[in-house]
Each structure stands twice: as structure tokens, then as C-alpha cells.
Design a protein around this motif. Sequence first.
Motif, mmCIF file in Angstrom:
data_model
loop_
_atom_site.group_PDB
_atom_site.id
_atom_site.type_symbol
_atom_site.label_atom_id
_atom_site.label_comp_id
_atom_site.label_asym_id
_atom_site.label_seq_id
_atom_site.Cartn_x
_atom_site.Cartn_y
_atom_site.Cartn_z
ATOM 1 N N TYR A 18 16.421 -48.573 -23.769
ATOM 2 C CA TYR A 18 17.155 -48.512 -22.500
ATOM 3 C C TYR A 18 17.171 -47.058 -22.066
ATOM 4 O O TYR A 18 17.918 -46.232 -22.611
ATOM 5 N N THR A 19 16.304 -46.694 -21.118
ATOM 6 C CA THR A 19 16.090 -45.280 -20.806
ATOM 7 C C THR A 19 16.011 -45.019 -19.300
ATOM 8 O O THR A 19 15.012 -44.508 -18.800
ATOM 9 N N TYR A 21 17.357 -42.761 -17.627
ATOM 10 C CA TYR A 21 17.463 -41.330 -17.277
ATOM 11 C C TYR A 21 16.231 -40.541 -17.683
ATOM 12 O O TYR A 21 15.699 -39.762 -16.895
ATOM 13 N N ILE A 43 18.935 -45.718 -26.755
ATOM 14 C CA ILE A 43 19.856 -46.328 -25.782
ATOM 15 C C ILE A 43 20.589 -45.186 -25.094
ATOM 16 O O ILE A 43 21.334 -44.443 -25.741
ATOM 17 N N GLU A 44 20.329 -45.027 -23.791
ATOM 18 C CA GLU A 44 20.881 -43.867 -23.078
ATOM 19 C C GLU A 44 22.187 -44.201 -22.366
ATOM 20 O O GLU A 44 22.569 -45.364 -22.208
ATOM 21 N N SER A 45 22.870 -43.125 -21.962
ATOM 22 C CA SER A 45 24.160 -43.244 -21.294
ATOM 23 C C SER A 45 24.152 -42.394 -20.032
ATOM 24 O O SER A 45 23.559 -41.293 -20.017
ATOM 25 N N ALA A 46 24.840 -42.869 -18.995
ATOM 26 C CA ALA A 46 24.980 -42.095 -17.754
ATOM 27 C C ALA A 46 25.670 -40.760 -18.023
ATOM 28 O O ALA A 46 25.485 -39.793 -17.288
ATOM 29 N N ALA A 47 26.447 -40.705 -19.096
ATOM 30 C CA ALA A 47 27.107 -39.450 -19.468
ATOM 31 C C ALA A 47 26.210 -38.581 -20.362
ATOM 32 O O ALA A 47 26.646 -37.529 -20.839
ATOM 33 N N TYR A 48 24.994 -39.027 -20.561
ATOM 34 C CA TYR A 48 23.934 -38.320 -21.308
ATOM 35 C C TYR A 48 24.202 -38.130 -22.800
ATOM 36 O O TYR A 48 23.441 -38.591 -23.629
ATOM 37 N N PRO A 50 26.276 -39.340 -25.041
ATOM 38 C CA PRO A 50 26.442 -40.471 -25.967
ATOM 39 C C PRO A 50 25.139 -41.184 -26.327
ATOM 40 O O PRO A 50 25.138 -42.092 -27.161
ATOM 41 N N THR A 51 24.053 -40.796 -25.717
ATOM 42 C CA THR A 51 22.747 -41.425 -25.989
ATOM 43 C C THR A 51 22.477 -41.522 -27.484
ATOM 44 O O THR A 51 22.745 -40.597 -28.246
ATOM 45 N N ASN A 52 21.945 -42.673 -27.882
ATOM 46 C CA ASN A 52 21.605 -42.851 -29.295
ATOM 47 C C ASN A 52 20.086 -42.972 -29.454
ATOM 48 O O ASN A 52 19.444 -43.764 -28.770
#
Length: 136
Positions: A18-19, A21, A43-48, A50-52
Motif C-alpha cells: 500500500y504505497t 505516497y 504499508i504507508e501512512s498519510a502521516a508518513y 508510521p509507515t511500515n
Amino acid sequence: MDYKKLVEAAINARKMSYTPYSNFKVGAALLTKSGKTFTGCNIESAAYTPTNCAERTALFKAVSEGEREFLAIAVVGAPAEGESNFCYPCGVCRQMLKEFVSDDFILVIAKSAEEYKVHKFGEILPYSFGPEDLMI
Ligand code: THU
């Protein structure tokens, strides 16, 4: 050990990444000493932050299912479109792996199921700090 099979599992896991960004897609497959394979994707996050990463996803899945002994990990990472390249684990993933693996743990860094490099963990995280340093 069947490196090709492990790489193929990583290639498959990469499809789930899930990328939105970075559009940089990574898959990992972690082989336990008991012979099981746990896969992971990034697995990315909109807050950058927290991406794993794919490697930690696979490791956390395995540890959360009771596994703590590992033989090898295969990693496949590249931009969604464009040429594949060898993708090595980031520093955070190296440190997290250090918690559970020894210097002879194997890393299979792959461009494809046919083209990969094999390393030992001791090569990619020398002079490390780990659990044994706290056992006083
Ligand atoms: N990434 C991984 O999943 N594993 C690596 O070994 C390197 C980087 C991810 C994090 C982020 O989603 C994207 O690749 C770009 O850094």
C-alpha cells in the motif's frame, strides 16, 4: 534452502503493498527455523512516519504468531513502474531483525526470481547493538 521459492513468495507479497505516497513497492518473505514462511509488504501512512516496511510487516506477523527463530528473508523492492533494482533493508528493519537473528541469518536480495544476491546478516549490520548487550 530454496532461495527461489522464498523470492517468489516475496514477489507475491509485494503485490499487496500500500504505497500511495512513494509508489515504491516492497515485498518480503521470512523463513522460520520450523519451516514456515511469513510474508509482508510495505504499508504507508498519510502521516508518513508510521509507515511500515515490508520486512517488519513479515517479522511482526511471524513474532505475533509465536515464531522467534528465523533462517532467512527474501526482499524484493522497486518503484511500481520502472526498472527493478536490489533493495536492501533500511536501518530500522536491520535493527528490528537484530532482535531475533544471528550473524549467519541469510538475506536474499532479489531483482527477480532469477537474479538475486545472498548476504549474511553480519555483513549488513556489523558492530551492532542487540539484546545480548543488555544481558548484564
Ligand atoms: N521500504 C521497505 O518496505 N523496505 C525497505 O527495505 C526499504 C523501504 C518502503 C518504505 C516506504 O513505504 C517505501 O519503501 C519508500 O521508502
